[in-house]
Design a protein around this motif. Structure first.
Motif, PDB file in Angstrom:
ATOM      1  N   LYS A 334       4.747  13.302  -1.537  1.00  0.00           N
ATOM      2  CA  LYS A 334       3.891  12.060  -1.194  1.00  0.00           C
ATOM      3  C   LYS A 334       2.854  11.957  -1.838  1.00  0.00           C
ATOM      4  O   LYS A 334       2.089  12.556  -2.271  1.00  0.00           O
ATOM      5  CB  LYS A 334       3.709  12.209   0.555  1.00  0.00           C
ATOM      6  N   LEU A 335       2.794  10.397  -1.958  1.00  0.00           N
ATOM      7  CA  LEU A 335       1.557  10.074  -2.516  1.00  0.00           C
ATOM      8  C   LEU A 335       0.374  10.087  -1.597  1.00  0.00           C
ATOM      9  O   LEU A 335       0.536   9.413  -0.490  1.00  0.00           O
ATOM     10  CB  LEU A 335       1.701   8.746  -3.318  1.00  0.00           C
ATOM     11  N   PRO A 336      -0.741  10.173  -2.100  1.00  0.00           N
ATOM     12  CA  PRO A 336      -2.077  10.236  -1.001  1.00  0.00           C
ATOM     13  C   PRO A 336      -2.124   8.863  -0.317  1.00  0.00           C
ATOM     14  O   PRO A 336      -1.940   7.909  -0.920  1.00  0.00           O
ATOM     15  CB  PRO A 336      -3.425  10.603  -1.759  1.00  0.00           C
ATOM     16  N   ALA A 337      -2.703   8.983   0.739  1.00  0.00           N
ATOM     17  CA  ALA A 337      -2.891   7.591   1.563  1.00  0.00           C
ATOM     18  C   ALA A 337      -3.946   6.594   0.702  1.00  0.00           C
ATOM     19  O   ALA A 337      -4.911   7.345   0.038  1.00  0.00           O
ATOM     20  CB  ALA A 337      -3.494   7.985   3.037  1.00  0.00           C
ATOM     21  N   GLY A 338      -3.696   5.468   0.651  1.00  0.00           N
ATOM     22  CA  GLY A 338      -4.505   4.506   0.039  1.00  0.00           C
ATOM     23  C   GLY A 338      -4.452   4.503  -1.421  1.00  0.00           C
ATOM     24  O   GLY A 338      -4.983   3.521  -2.055  1.00  0.00           O
ATOM     25  N   TYR A 339      -3.552   5.436  -2.193  1.00  0.00           N
ATOM     26  CA  TYR A 339      -3.440   5.446  -3.479  1.00  0.00           C
ATOM     27  C   TYR A 339      -2.270   4.233  -3.738  1.00  0.00           C
ATOM     28  O   TYR A 339      -1.072   4.428  -3.214  1.00  0.00           O
ATOM     29  CB  TYR A 339      -3.283   6.779  -3.787  1.00  0.00           C
ATOM     30  N   ARG A 340      -2.611   3.819  -4.992  1.00  0.00           N
ATOM     31  CA  ARG A 340      -1.601   2.623  -5.156  1.00  0.00           C
ATOM     32  C   ARG A 340      -1.473   2.685  -7.005  1.00  0.00           C
ATOM     33  O   ARG A 340      -2.304   2.550  -7.737  1.00  0.00           O
ATOM     34  CB  ARG A 340      -1.886   1.237  -4.910  1.00  0.00           C
ATOM     35  N   SER A 341      -0.303   3.168  -7.322  1.00  0.00           N
ATOM     36  CA  SER A 341      -0.005   3.267  -8.803  1.00  0.00           C
ATOM     37  C   SER A 341       0.336   1.780  -9.306  1.00  0.00           C
ATOM     38  O   SER A 341       0.855   1.240  -8.572  1.00  0.00           O
ATOM     39  CB  SER A 341       1.306   4.306  -9.112  1.00  0.00           C
ATOM     40  N   ASP A 342       0.058   1.808 -10.752  1.00  0.00           N
ATOM     41  CA  ASP A 342       0.494   0.503 -11.396  1.00  0.00           C
ATOM     42  C   ASP A 342       1.848   0.735 -11.692  1.00  0.00           C
ATOM     43  O   ASP A 342       2.549  -0.457 -12.416  1.00  0.00           O
ATOM     44  CB  ASP A 342      -0.622   0.086 -12.381  1.00  0.00           C
ATOM     45  N   GLY A 343       2.120   2.084 -11.815  1.00  0.00           N
ATOM     46  CA  GLY A 343       3.615   2.213 -12.308  1.00  0.00           C
ATOM     47  C   GLY A 343       4.658   2.275 -11.153  1.00  0.00           C
ATOM     48  O   GLY A 343       4.455   1.710 -10.062  1.00  0.00           O
ATOM     49  N   VAL A 344       6.092   2.297 -11.511  1.00  0.00           N
ATOM     50  CA  VAL A 344       6.974   2.303 -10.660  1.00  0.00           C
ATOM     51  C   VAL A 344       7.903   3.569 -11.018  1.00  0.00           C
ATOM     52  O   VAL A 344       7.933   4.144 -12.350  1.00  0.00           O
ATOM     53  CB  VAL A 344       8.047   1.152 -10.849  1.00  0.00           C
TER      54      VAL A 344
END
Length: 446
Positions: A334-344
């Motif tokens: 799971k990605l950390p809360a609030g983190y947004r990657s520019d990738g897919v």
């Protein structure tokens, strides 16, 4: 007791579902340096075999076209419009501008999913007393050079083993020690799951090799011989990793990705660029420190027996900032809360499936003038060599070499490109858009 055994069995099955992940990042390699990408003079049998047993990705893009920001993009899942590192910035007496406190890295994401993590080779994103230390950004183990300047020396008087300085005699070829540590760590963690970031310094300058090997008697300059031997040494050490995976019987449970961190360090017209056809016969324009295709496209190869088709070529583009969300999906993390990657995630692509659709890829670089580039709608590429420079526009489908600027003929596409550039970047006081930086970046005392 039976309940505990069932829990243990379930945990083992869960671990078995998580693939090992190895990302091999070499330094300043041109796409055309490898045999599987058309090289005729430099021998790269192991990487050619890796391509034959896996898939080539000719449109795998680096984070940008110099070391530190490209690596930061790979580690953080952020392109250089939002990354905290958008250029090489030196700190004296040793180190570079560090990743700041709170930066999310792929190593941290994978550790949260039960992965052992290690990095060997060159780091360049923060010394051990800063928040950018690899040991503070998710890695259990580090071995090699922390500082990029120190990594210019292939016969150094010290390396780092975790945060302990390992004194050397100045006569030992550092890559051999780094390779030995890499193999030792992989062997110790063969039970998995593990993530190993192998940031090999070859073939970056200073150009030094301990053995010219098969090139010693070539009718070439000393630099040409040395460069060829460095690429072949890189190839040999990648082969040793692949052979180790087979020996440990974890070959088919390990995804290995290979790429360079940016384009070649040589002008295509130079003695090295010209002899080894690094621009692939004029196919790719530009090299390190520009944002043309020759500076950004990597000799991408991925190998995962039973998952990736052997001997195939996938032309769909993807980029370094896709690696973090990809690794997270493959690991079930799971990605950390609030983190947004520019990738897919390109997990499907790396298993022979479909590539994700996307609107654009974006790059920045702040070495002299602030450079920007965007690839959008599949075929169009815009380059802006400074905030006051005119926007250039190229059709990569018909002009991969970026020789015909179509900006004057397609103002609507130029406007779209400039809007994408503006929307893709987050302003930051460390990374203003400037037409020309005055002198070198200021160094800081630690």
């Amino acid at each position: 007791m039976r309940f505990l055994l069932l829990l243990l069995a379930a945990a083992c099955l869960q671990a078995a579902d998580k693939p090992n992940l190895i990302f091999i990042l070499c330094d300043d390699l041109a796409q055309g340096d490898l045999g599987c990408y058309g090289q005729k003079l430099i021998q790269t049998p192991n990487l050619d075999r890796m391509a034959a047993e896996g898939t080539r990705f000719p449109q795998l893009y680096s984070g940008t076209s110099v070391c530190a920001p490209s690596r930061a993009s790979l580690m953080t899942g952020l392109h250089t419009g939002r990354s905290p590192i958008r250029a090489n910035r030196e700190i004296q007496p040793e180190g570079q501008k560090p990743l700041p406190e709170g930066t999310v890295t792929v190593a941290e994401v994978l550790k949260s999913a039960g992965y052992a993590t290690a990095c060997a080779g060159k780091w360049g994103m923060g010394m051990f007393d800063t928040p950018g230390s690899p040991l503070k950004r998710g890695f259990d183990h580090f071995y090699g050079y922390n500082c990029q300047r120190h990594a210019h020396r292939y016969f150094p008087d010290y390396l780092w083993d975790d945060d302990r300085r390992l004194e050397l005699d100045g006569k030992t070829y550092a890559q051999e020690l780094i390779q030995q540590d890499a193999e030792k760590w992989i062997r110790a963690h063969a039970g998995g799951p593990f993530f190993f970031f192998y940031a090999i310094t070859l073939p970056h300058g200073k150009f030094e090799i301990d053995d010219l090997g098969q090139y010693a008697n070539k009718p070439w300059t000393d630099l040409q011989k040395t460069y060829a031997a460095m690429v072949s040494r890189l190839d040999r050490d990648v082969g040793r990793v692949l052979d180790l995976l087979k020996e440990l019987k974890i070959d088919d449970h390990t995804l290995v990705v290979f790429a360079g961190d940016n384009g070649a360090s040589f002008d295509p017209k130079s003695e090295v660029g010209r002899l080894f056809n690094q621009d692939m016969g004029g196919k790719l324009r530009g090299y390190k420190r520009s944002l043309y295709e020759g500076a950004l496209r990597q000799a991408g190869i991925a190998r995962w027996p039973g998952k990736l088709p052997a001997g195939s070529v996938r032309e769909e583009p993807w980029a370094f900032w896709d690696f973090l969300p990809t690794a997270a999906e493959l690991a079930g993390a799971k990605l950390p809360a609030g983190y947004r990657s520019d990738g897919v995630s390109v997990a499907s692509l790396l298993q022979g499936g479909a590539a994700p659709k996307r609107e654009a890829f974006y790059w920045e670089l702040h070495e002299a003038a602030s450079l920007q580039a965007v690839r959008f709608d599949g075929r169009w590429k815009a380059v802006k060599n400074g905030p006051q420079a005119k926007t250039e526009l190229y059709d990569l489908e018909t002009d991969l070499a970026e020789t015909r600027d179509l900006a004057a003929d397609k103002p609507e596409l130029v406007a779209r490109a400039e809007a994408l550039m503006a929307a893709s970047r987050t302003d930051h006081p460390d990374w203003p858009l400037v037409q020309k930086r005055q002198g070198k970046a200021k160094t800081q005392k630690k």
